[in-house]
Design a protein around this motif. Structure first.
Motif, PDB file in Angstrom:
ATOM      1  N   ASP A  77       0.853  -1.196   0.000  1.00 55.12           N
ATOM      2  CA  ASP A  77       0.000   0.000   0.000  1.00 55.12           C
ATOM      3  C   ASP A  77       0.887   1.244   0.000  1.00 55.12           C
ATOM      4  O   ASP A  77       1.246   1.765   1.059  1.00 55.12           O
TER       5      ASP A  77
ATOM      6  N   VAL B  97       0.439   4.439  -0.650  1.00 61.59           N
ATOM      7  CA  VAL B  97      -0.064   5.659  -0.016  1.00 61.59           C
ATOM      8  C   VAL B  97       0.084   5.567   1.503  1.00 61.59           C
ATOM      9  O   VAL B  97       0.568   6.498   2.157  1.00 61.59           O
TER      10      VAL B  97
ATOM     11  N   GLU C  55       2.508  12.565  -2.623  1.00 58.29           N
ATOM     12  CA  GLU C  55       1.994  12.813  -3.973  1.00 58.29           C
ATOM     13  C   GLU C  55       1.759  11.481  -4.662  1.00 58.29           C
ATOM     14  O   GLU C  55       2.699  10.784  -5.018  1.00 58.29           O
ATOM     15  N   ASP C  56       0.497  11.134  -4.859  1.00 55.65           N
ATOM     16  CA  ASP C  56       0.079   9.859  -5.445  1.00 55.65           C
ATOM     17  C   ASP C  56      -0.203  10.057  -6.920  1.00 55.65           C
ATOM     18  O   ASP C  56      -1.038  10.884  -7.288  1.00 55.65           O
ATOM     19  N   ASP C  57       0.450   9.296  -7.785  1.00 52.43           N
ATOM     20  CA  ASP C  57       0.188   9.425  -9.223  1.00 52.43           C
ATOM     21  C   ASP C  57      -1.046   8.638  -9.645  1.00 52.43           C
ATOM     22  O   ASP C  57      -1.451   8.691 -10.791  1.00 52.43           O
ATOM     23  N   GLY C  58      -1.641   7.878  -8.700  1.00 54.60           N
ATOM     24  CA  GLY C  58      -2.839   7.111  -8.999  1.00 54.60           C
ATOM     25  C   GLY C  58      -2.589   5.827  -9.746  1.00 54.60           C
ATOM     26  O   GLY C  58      -3.525   5.114 -10.093  1.00 54.60           O
ATOM     27  N   ASP C  59      -1.333   5.504  -9.997  1.00 48.25           N
ATOM     28  CA  ASP C  59      -1.011   4.310 -10.775  1.00 48.25           C
ATOM     29  C   ASP C  59      -0.025   3.402 -10.038  1.00 48.25           C
ATOM     30  O   ASP C  59       0.799   2.752 -10.658  1.00 48.25           O
TER      31      ASP C  59
ATOM     32  N   VAL D 262       3.990   6.459  -5.557  1.00 50.78           N
ATOM     33  CA  VAL D 262       3.777   7.595  -4.670  1.00 50.78           C
ATOM     34  C   VAL D 262       5.132   8.193  -4.313  1.00 50.78           C
ATOM     35  O   VAL D 262       6.069   7.474  -3.965  1.00 50.78           O
TER      36      VAL D 262
ATOM     37  N   SER E 182       3.727   0.083  -5.652  1.00 53.62           N
ATOM     38  CA  SER E 182       2.904  -1.071  -5.348  1.00 53.62           C
ATOM     39  C   SER E 182       3.594  -2.342  -5.820  1.00 53.62           C
ATOM     40  O   SER E 182       4.101  -2.402  -6.948  1.00 53.62           O
TER      41      SER E 182
END
Length: 120
Positions: free
Chosen positions: A15, A17, A32-36, A39, A53
């Motif tokens: 995880d 994030v 800052e999470d790039d969503g993919d 982070v 991940s």
């Protein structure tokens, strides 16, 4: 002359994030999470940290000759006892902190990566 410079220390984890938030509380910075699945921890002093991940992540073991720790992060602190209290409250676990006279104590972050609190 060197070939390059360290861009970031990247930690595999289940995880990104959540682990980035742990380290943001530990060393500062913003998540800052790039969503993919990637982070970054931005704005913290020291080397840049990033988190990716990793499905099926298996944390390293410490100490173990068979399953090495792979790497660890030293976090310099002014007050070892206060820092220990805070990292444990954030979800770290103690790996080796019994010798209170040493200049370091060893913990694992919530994803199992070893890190040390070291006296400045």
């Amino acid at each position: 002359m060197s070939i390059g410079k360290v861009g970031a220390v990247v930690l595999d984890c289940p995880d990104p994030v959540a682990l980035a938030r742990f380290y943001a509380e530990l060393v500062g910075g913003s998540v800052e999470d790039d969503g993919d699945g990637w982070v970054d921890l931005k704005g913290a002093d020291g080397a840049q940290l990033a988190f990716q991940s990793a499905a099926g992540h298996v944390p390293p073991k410490w100490p173990s000759a068979k399953d090495s720790q792979q790497f660890h992060i030293d976090v310099m602190v002014e007050d070892m006892d206060a820092a220990e209290e805070r990292v444990l409250a954030l979800g770290a676990t103690t790996l080796d902190a019994e010798d209170r006279k040493r200049s370091f104590r060893v913990y694992a972050d919530p994803a199992g990566h070893p890190f040390c609190l070291c006296a400045c």
